[in-house]
Design a protein around this motif. Structure first.
Motif, PDB file in Angstrom:
ATOM      1  N   GLY A 583      14.422   8.304   7.357  1.00  0.00           N
ATOM      2  CA  GLY A 583      14.796   9.140   6.587  1.00  0.00           C
ATOM      3  C   GLY A 583      14.237   9.861   5.417  1.00  0.00           C
ATOM      4  O   GLY A 583      14.383  10.360   4.571  1.00  0.00           O
ATOM      5  N   GLY A 584      13.021   9.499   5.444  1.00  0.00           N
ATOM      6  CA  GLY A 584      11.990   9.989   4.634  1.00  0.00           C
ATOM      7  C   GLY A 584      11.062  11.030   5.113  1.00  0.00           C
ATOM      8  O   GLY A 584      11.141  11.478   6.089  1.00  0.00           O
ATOM      9  N   PHE A 585      10.776  11.871   3.893  1.00  0.00           N
ATOM     10  CA  PHE A 585      10.006  13.019   4.368  1.00  0.00           C
ATOM     11  C   PHE A 585       8.601  12.922   4.008  1.00  0.00           C
ATOM     12  O   PHE A 585       8.044  12.106   2.938  1.00  0.00           O
ATOM     13  CB  PHE A 585      10.184  14.467   3.515  1.00  0.00           C
ATOM     14  CG  PHE A 585      11.642  14.974   4.106  1.00  0.00           C
ATOM     15  CD1 PHE A 585      11.423  16.064   4.857  1.00  0.00           C
ATOM     16  CD2 PHE A 585      12.852  14.458   3.970  1.00  0.00           C
ATOM     17  CE1 PHE A 585      12.489  16.663   5.331  1.00  0.00           C
ATOM     18  CE2 PHE A 585      13.807  15.108   4.569  1.00  0.00           C
ATOM     19  CZ  PHE A 585      13.736  16.209   5.272  1.00  0.00           C
ATOM     20  N   THR A 629      21.758  14.495   1.768  1.00  0.00           N
ATOM     21  CA  THR A 629      21.633  14.106   0.211  1.00  0.00           C
ATOM     22  C   THR A 629      20.188  13.649  -0.232  1.00  0.00           C
ATOM     23  O   THR A 629      19.774  12.653   0.833  1.00  0.00           O
ATOM     24  CB  THR A 629      22.778  13.001  -0.273  1.00  0.00           C
ATOM     25  OG1 THR A 629      23.979  13.656   0.326  1.00  0.00           O
ATOM     26  CG2 THR A 629      22.544  12.568  -1.613  1.00  0.00           C
ATOM     27  N   VAL A 630      19.514  14.100  -1.032  1.00  0.00           N
ATOM     28  CA  VAL A 630      18.231  13.540  -1.636  1.00  0.00           C
ATOM     29  C   VAL A 630      18.571  12.124  -2.367  1.00  0.00           C
ATOM     30  O   VAL A 630      19.209  12.232  -3.185  1.00  0.00           O
ATOM     31  CB  VAL A 630      17.411  14.548  -2.532  1.00  0.00           C
ATOM     32  CG1 VAL A 630      16.148  13.896  -2.923  1.00  0.00           C
ATOM     33  CG2 VAL A 630      17.261  15.851  -1.481  1.00  0.00           C
ATOM     34  N   THR A 631      18.028  11.259  -1.862  1.00  0.00           N
ATOM     35  CA  THR A 631      18.275   9.754  -2.318  1.00  0.00           C
ATOM     36  C   THR A 631      17.260   9.162  -3.482  1.00  0.00           C
ATOM     37  O   THR A 631      17.570   8.340  -4.504  1.00  0.00           O
ATOM     38  CB  THR A 631      18.595   8.715  -1.342  1.00  0.00           C
ATOM     39  OG1 THR A 631      17.337   8.573  -0.727  1.00  0.00           O
ATOM     40  CG2 THR A 631      20.013   9.323  -0.621  1.00  0.00           C
ATOM     41  N   GLU A 632      15.927   9.755  -3.018  1.00  0.00           N
ATOM     42  CA  GLU A 632      14.850   9.382  -4.050  1.00  0.00           C
ATOM     43  C   GLU A 632      13.712  10.449  -3.969  1.00  0.00           C
ATOM     44  O   GLU A 632      13.686  10.915  -2.919  1.00  0.00           O
ATOM     45  CB  GLU A 632      14.246   8.115  -3.623  1.00  0.00           C
ATOM     46  CG  GLU A 632      13.419   7.399  -4.649  1.00  0.00           C
ATOM     47  CD  GLU A 632      12.972   6.121  -4.045  1.00  0.00           C
ATOM     48  OE1 GLU A 632      12.049   5.657  -4.804  1.00  0.00           O
ATOM     49  OE2 GLU A 632      13.395   5.657  -2.897  1.00  0.00           O
ATOM     50  N   VAL A 633      13.071  10.904  -4.967  1.00  0.00           N
ATOM     51  CA  VAL A 633      12.021  11.832  -5.201  1.00  0.00           C
ATOM     52  C   VAL A 633      10.600  10.956  -5.545  1.00  0.00           C
ATOM     53  O   VAL A 633      10.762  10.223  -6.393  1.00  0.00           O
ATOM     54  CB  VAL A 633      12.080  12.794  -6.023  1.00  0.00           C
ATOM     55  CG1 VAL A 633      10.986  13.763  -6.372  1.00  0.00           C
ATOM     56  CG2 VAL A 633      13.585  13.802  -5.749  1.00  0.00           C
ATOM     57  N   LEU A 634       9.698  11.302  -4.539  1.00  0.00           N
ATOM     58  CA  LEU A 634       8.345  10.204  -5.024  1.00  0.00           C
ATOM     59  C   LEU A 634       7.230  10.871  -5.635  1.00  0.00           C
ATOM     60  O   LEU A 634       6.378  10.366  -5.788  1.00  0.00           O
ATOM     61  CB  LEU A 634       8.213   9.560  -3.490  1.00  0.00           C
ATOM     62  CG  LEU A 634       9.311   8.882  -2.888  1.00  0.00           C
ATOM     63  CD1 LEU A 634       8.832   8.260  -1.220  1.00  0.00           C
ATOM     64  CD2 LEU A 634       9.870   7.408  -3.884  1.00  0.00           C
ATOM     65  N   VAL A 635       7.496  12.144  -5.771  1.00  0.00           N
ATOM     66  CA  VAL A 635       6.343  13.007  -6.103  1.00  0.00           C
ATOM     67  C   VAL A 635       6.756  13.972  -7.160  1.00  0.00           C
ATOM     68  O   VAL A 635       7.943  14.219  -7.517  1.00  0.00           O
ATOM     69  CB  VAL A 635       5.709  13.794  -4.846  1.00  0.00           C
ATOM     70  CG1 VAL A 635       4.965  12.692  -4.215  1.00  0.00           C
ATOM     71  CG2 VAL A 635       6.600  14.762  -4.466  1.00  0.00           C
ATOM     72  N   LEU A 648      10.005  12.199  -0.461  1.00  0.00           N
ATOM     73  CA  LEU A 648      11.165  12.030  -0.820  1.00  0.00           C
ATOM     74  C   LEU A 648      12.008  11.210   0.280  1.00  0.00           C
ATOM     75  O   LEU A 648      11.512  11.123   1.197  1.00  0.00           O
ATOM     76  CB  LEU A 648      11.872  13.180  -1.286  1.00  0.00           C
ATOM     77  CG  LEU A 648      12.108  14.304  -0.224  1.00  0.00           C
ATOM     78  CD1 LEU A 648      13.101  14.488   0.709  1.00  0.00           C
ATOM     79  CD2 LEU A 648      12.183  15.767  -1.011  1.00  0.00           C
ATOM     80  N   VAL A 649      13.246  10.811  -0.140  1.00  0.00           N
ATOM     81  CA  VAL A 649      13.910  10.065   0.707  1.00  0.00           C
ATOM     82  C   VAL A 649      15.134  10.755   1.076  1.00  0.00           C
ATOM     83  O   VAL A 649      15.653  11.333  -0.124  1.00  0.00           O
ATOM     84  CB  VAL A 649      14.119   8.515   0.402  1.00  0.00           C
ATOM     85  CG1 VAL A 649      15.176   7.878   1.479  1.00  0.00           C
ATOM     86  CG2 VAL A 649      13.014   7.982   0.267  1.00  0.00           C
ATOM     87  N   PHE A 650      15.583  10.970   2.035  1.00  0.00           N
ATOM     88  CA  PHE A 650      16.642  12.176   2.466  1.00  0.00           C
ATOM     89  C   PHE A 650      17.601  11.303   3.311  1.00  0.00           C
ATOM     90  O   PHE A 650      17.337  10.654   4.251  1.00  0.00           O
ATOM     91  CB  PHE A 650      16.103  13.258   3.282  1.00  0.00           C
ATOM     92  CG  PHE A 650      17.278  14.228   3.690  1.00  0.00           C
ATOM     93  CD1 PHE A 650      17.248  15.322   2.747  1.00  0.00           C
ATOM     94  CD2 PHE A 650      17.598  14.309   4.899  1.00  0.00           C
ATOM     95  CE1 PHE A 650      18.481  16.222   2.930  1.00  0.00           C
ATOM     96  CE2 PHE A 650      18.512  15.349   5.285  1.00  0.00           C
ATOM     97  CZ  PHE A 650      18.845  16.246   4.351  1.00  0.00           C
ATOM     98  N   ASP A 651      18.994  11.134   3.002  1.00  0.00           N
ATOM     99  CA  ASP A 651      19.955  10.935   3.999  1.00  0.00           C
ATOM    100  C   ASP A 651      20.918  11.670   4.455  1.00  0.00           C
ATOM    101  O   ASP A 651      21.640  12.616   3.712  1.00  0.00           O
ATOM    102  CB  ASP A 651      21.034  10.105   2.819  1.00  0.00           C
ATOM    103  CG  ASP A 651      22.006   9.369   3.708  1.00  0.00           C
ATOM    104  OD1 ASP A 651      21.954   9.346   4.838  1.00  0.00           O
ATOM    105  OD2 ASP A 651      23.018   8.848   3.077  1.00  0.00           O
ATOM    106  N   ALA A 652      20.581  11.961   5.760  1.00  0.00           N
ATOM    107  CA  ALA A 652      21.362  13.185   6.605  1.00  0.00           C
ATOM    108  C   ALA A 652      23.063  12.892   6.379  1.00  0.00           C
ATOM    109  O   ALA A 652      23.512  11.831   6.558  1.00  0.00           O
ATOM    110  CB  ALA A 652      20.948  13.144   8.100  1.00  0.00           C
TER     111      ALA A 652
END
Length: 658
Positions: A583-585, A629-635, A648-652
């Protein structure tokens, strides 16, 4: 050219080596300048003298100082960097050196696309409708192109079909233009859907003589950057060539042009009308195709003009012979939207046959990084006919032994062999329309054969390094023992394919090899006809293939039968289960985060831009593949990231059925 005894080339890579080649042929001593990133590059070691530039190639003052310190008589700028910088040209002349290029005034006028367009109109060259206000299209209409006034090489350009997309396109083009050229001035210009990019090569001297050397077609482009060029164009007949050439010469004379330059035009494929695009006041990357069909060395002519010599020939003396095609070999991944690739070249060995021209800035062991354009080489084929030139160029690319970095080699060969290309149907939408194969398909049988070849090559290496009983034939056993077994992974466009290879030597020196790949298993006789640390002559199931071999850590690269296949030796004991959550980019390439458009908790739709990155001075958008939904932004903006860095972490979004 006795006035020029020592020449400094204010550039790097393949163009520096190209200029050195001609300069040496006419007796000139060659001086290179280099940045820290290029300290081990081939062009540095090939120069008679090389001087380090602490701040890089854009430090005009340091380049001029290096030329004076090395005792140079002239400076050749190559292309890119300071090649079209009128201030640099003036500084070279002020230092008492010859400038290998047009007068600074011509560079200044033509370097501004808006001023160049005005000069073209004054010289009677047709131009496209445009607007100098990027917020107001006026009569330009849609689709249109957003363009950087100081730009080139595809940077600072955006195609816009929908008026609603114009503000974002302008903003992105401004950022690219400012980063690439230090000038964010933009303008809008009408976009022709089915057209050809035609260039007319001009040559002028300081005595008022100007000729043209015919046209090049450079329509096959990705990201508005050329990748295949040819001369002559299939769409230009003698009458049109004369008309275009006359227009180019007329413009060159109007601005007092000397040295080599290019007048770029767009040819409407439907109406046959042509329109002015820009003037490049330097040598072009694709200049070799003109050299091949005219027999005129353009670098030699540049040096002659810089030394004050007249051309010594007129338009009637220019003759054309055969057909030439150039392909630009890039470190990039066509299957991933032509994103640049980085790494170390484990192998780079052009084939001796077929005979083509290789203009390259790399060799085996060269590092391919993010500091510069990812072009590895230009490959040029010249033949009596276009079909023969295309076939020769495709085969040369296919036979190139290159490994360690992903390239567009397969894509180029596929384009050259496509029906559309061979029919001359090469408008600027060629890639979208003809859709050449982006990556080689590797069937299961090919995976099994490549893995078997790698396994037997590895056992031959082990045998050659044996410290005892080295005289015993490879694979020989006194009694019957279980087959040797090795687990390998063959790299394919769809991901690695695991193959288990078991081999049992026979008393006659051959092997029985079993290759298992998923549910498929093939057992076949195999033989090593010849072996060396760099080659393998291999026969498998009655098919004999000669491979060029390179090793990079636990990877074996095999080039043979028109492709390079990479085989990785898998560890005997696998790593524990685990790894990053799904689920991450991840960053598709190394670069800098320009903009983060989402925050944790945001709901986004398919196609929405989540993160904007910059790499190789070009912007790349990381988009949502589906609603979610974007659940976490890492940058954050400004972060430097490596290839594969989590963004980022993304929940489809869940579908109705769960």
């Amino acid at each position: 050219m006795s006035a020029i005894g020592t020449l400094l080339v204010a550039n790097r890579g393949e163009i520096a080596r190209r200029v050195f080649r001609t300069a040496r042929a006419i007796g000139m001593r060659c001086v290179a300048v280099f940045s820290d990133a290029d300290s081990d590059a081939p062009f540095v070691t090939e120069a008679d003298v090389a001087l380090r530039l602490p701040a890089g190639y854009l430090d005009a003052e340091a380049v001029v100082a290096a030329a004076v310190a090395a005792g140079a008589d002239a400076v050749h700028p190559g292309y890119g960097f300071l090649a079209e910088n009128s201030g640099f040209a003036r500084a070279v002349v002020a230092a008492g050196l010859a400038w290998v290029g047009p007068a600074p005034e011509a560079i200044e006028t033509m370097g501004d696309k808006l001023a160049a367009k005005a000069a073209a109109e004054a010289a009677g060259v047709p131009t496209l409708p445009s607007s100098e206000d990027p917020a107001e299209p006026g009569d330009v209409g849609f689709p249109l192109m957003v363009k950087a006034a100081a730009g080139g090489g595809g940077k600072g350009m955006r195609l816009v079909s929908d008026p609603a997309d114009l503000p974002e396109a302008v903003a992105a083009a401004r950022r690219e233009a400012l980063g690439g050229f230090g000038d964010d001035t933009l303008f809008l210009e009408r976009y022709l859907r089915r057209c050809r990019h035609i260039e007319v090569q001009v040559l002028g001297d300081t005595h008022g003589n100007v000729v043209h050397l015919g046209e090049r077609e450079c329509s096959i482009q990705r990201r508005h950057q050329k990748i295949i060029e040819e001369s002559p164009s299939t769409a230009v007949d003698d009458a049109l060539r004369s008309t275009m050439g006359d227009a180019a010469v007329r413009l060159a004379k109007a601005i007092g042009y000397c040295s080599a330059g290019t007048v770029e035009l767009l040819l409407d494929d439907d109406t046959g009308e042509f329109f002015f695009l820009e003037v490049n006041t330097r040598l072009q990357v694709e200049h070799p195709v003109t050299e091949e069909v005219t027999g005129i060395d353009l670098v030699r002519e540049q040096l002659r003009v810089a030394a004050g010599e007249p051309l010594g020939y007129g338009q009637a003396d220019i003759a054309y012979g055969g057909h030439a095609i150039e392909a630009r070999l890039y470190a990039e991944d066509p299957a991933a939207g032509f994103l640049p690739a980085v790494g170390t070249l484990a192998a780079f060995a052009p084939p001796a046959d077929p005979a083509v021209r290789w203009d390259s800035g790399v060799e085996a062991g060269s590092e391919v990084g993010l500091d510069f354009d990812p072009m590895l080489a230009k490959v040029i084929a010249h033949a009596p006919t276009r079909a023969e030139a295309a076939g020769r160029l495709a085969l040369a690319l296919e036979r190139l032994h290159i490994a360690g970095v992903t390239t567009n080699r397969h894509f180029l060969a596929s384009a050259l062999r496509s029906e559309a290309f061979l029919a001359g149907d090469t408008t600027t939408d060629f890639i979208e329309r003809a859709d050449p194969s982006r990556a080689p398909a590797v069937p299961v049988a090919d995976c099994q054969r490549a893995a078997s070849a790698a396994a037997l090559w590895l056992q031959a290496v082990e045998r050659s390094e044996a410290r005892t009983l080295g005289w015993i034939p490879s694979g020989w056993r006194h009694g019957r023992l279980p087959p040797e077994r090795v687990e390998l992974a063959v790299e394919t466009a769809a991901g690695p394919v695991e193959v288990v290879v078991s081999y049992r030597p026979q008393r006659d020196g051959t092997f029985v090899v079993r290759a298992e790949c998923g549910d498929s298993a093939t057992e076949a006789p195999a033989r090593i006809a010849a072996w060396s640390p760099e080659t393998l002559d291999f026969e498998w199931s009655g098919r004999r293939i000669g491979y060029a071999v390179a090793v990079d850590g636990d990877r074996v690269h095999l080039t043979g039968d028109s492709e390079t296949v990479t085989v990785t030796v898998l560890p005997r004991f696998g790593a524990p289960e685990g790894g990053p959550a799904t689920g991450g980019f991840a960053a598709p390439m190394p670069g800098v985060i320009v903009e983060v458009r989402v925050q944790a908790g945001d709901q986004v739709t398919a196609g929405s831009t989540l993160v904007v990155m910059e790499g190789m001075k070009m912007e790349h958008h990381v988009s949502a593949p589906c609603d979610g939904t974007v659940t976490e932004v890492l940058v954050a903006a400004g972060d430097q990231v490596d290839n594969g860095t989590p963004l980022l972490v993304f929940d489809a979004a869940r579908t109705p059925d769960g």
